[in-house]
Design an enzyme around this catalytic site. Structure first.
Site, PDB file in Angstrom:
ATOM      1  N   LYS A  14      -8.495  38.379  41.533  1.00 50.55           N
ATOM      2  CA  LYS A  14      -8.099  36.973  41.426  1.00 50.55           C
ATOM      3  C   LYS A  14      -8.750  36.123  42.517  1.00 50.55           C
ATOM      4  O   LYS A  14      -9.327  35.081  42.244  1.00 50.55           O
ATOM      5  CB  LYS A  14      -6.566  36.821  41.537  1.00 50.55           C
ATOM      6  N   ARG A  88       4.458  34.062  40.282  1.00 47.73           N
ATOM      7  CA  ARG A  88       4.690  35.496  40.228  1.00 47.73           C
ATOM      8  C   ARG A  88       6.049  35.834  39.624  1.00 47.73           C
ATOM      9  O   ARG A  88       6.391  37.015  39.511  1.00 47.73           O
ATOM     10  CB  ARG A  88       4.635  36.077  41.635  1.00 47.73           C
ATOM     11  N   ARG A 172       3.573  46.483  46.076  1.00 50.12           N
ATOM     12  CA  ARG A 172       3.104  45.219  45.496  1.00 50.12           C
ATOM     13  C   ARG A 172       2.874  45.365  43.990  1.00 50.12           C
ATOM     14  O   ARG A 172       3.143  44.461  43.211  1.00 50.12           O
ATOM     15  CB  ARG A 172       1.820  44.765  46.216  1.00 50.12           C
TER      16      ARG A 172
END
Ligand code: AMP
Length: 217
Positions: A14, A88, A172
């Site tokens: 990203k 997110r 994560r």
């Protein structure tokens, strides 16, 4: 002017693609991860609050990241914004809709970078960047041309993110699967999602993204 989201797990590319789009198209990269790291580095109250959370690889609160995006969004008014690492969660996706609507703007695409998890761990664990200009590198996939010297600014100092170790990366990814992946249907229902194979070379991934932005895909 296009407003796009780059969505994908940590290490999907990203940041690399957002930086390229910023350089080539003048779009503005809005990375909540970068903003939070700046807050930590300068020791602001937000920085003190999020430091430990980030080191563990957990998500910081929706209110904090949504406020950060709100503060920076107007800087990306003319050339369009690339949301990198935001939203997110579903609550962040809804906050973003509101922030854009209030400004008479809308999302054009949500580009999902599809990748393989084990490959991601390899990508992340080798990452480092120039301490001076921020250019991103990788020990195996994108080394500097001259060892120990930044290609862009010639600096010989580099840094690594504290959360780029295997244990934190696994956390994560788990956060991504549990909280971020479930927002895809929200955008699918709006017809905004385009899927790109994120496993290829940087240039090929970039070409696929360009084709989408230019309306050819
Ligand atoms: P990133 O640079 O996007 O990988 O983000 C690094 C870390 O910052 C994440 O592991 C989270 O702890 C935090 N973070 C960045 N963006 C967000 C977000 N949109 N929501 C919650 N936490 C975030």
């Amino acid at each position: 002017m296009l407003n796009i989201i780059l969505l994908g797990p940590p290490g999907a590319g990203k940041g690399t693609q957002a930086a390229r789009l910023q350089a080539e198209r003048g779009m503005v990269q809005l990375s909540t991860g970068d903003m939070l790291r700046e807050s930590v580095a300068s020791g602001t109250p937000i920085g003190l609050k999020v430091k430990g959370i980030m080191e563990r690889g957990e998500l910081v609160s929706d209110a904090i990241v949504s406020a950060l995006i709100g503060e920076r969004l107007d800087a990306a008014a003319d050339e369009g914004a690339i949301f990198d690492g935001f939203p997110r969660t579903r609550a962040q996706a809804e906050a973003l809709d509101l922030l854009l609507t209030e400004r008479g703007r809308h999302l054009d695409y949500v580009i999902e970078l599809a990748v393989d998890e084990d490959e991601l761990v390899r990508r992340i664990v080798g990452r480092f960047s120039c301490a001076k200009c921020g250019t991103g590198y990788h020990e195996t996939f994108r080394p500097t041309k001259v060892e120990g010297v930044c290609d862009v600014c010639g600096s010989t100092e580099f840094k690594r993110r504290k959360d780029d170790n295997e244990e934190t990366v696994r956390t994560r990814m788990a956060e991504y699967r549990a909280k971020t992946q479930p927002i895809l249907p929200y955008y699918e229902a709006k017809g905004l999602v385009r899927r790109v194979d994120g496993m290829g070379p940087i240039d090929r991934v970039g070409a696929e993204i360009d084709a989408i932005l230019d309306g050819a895909a």
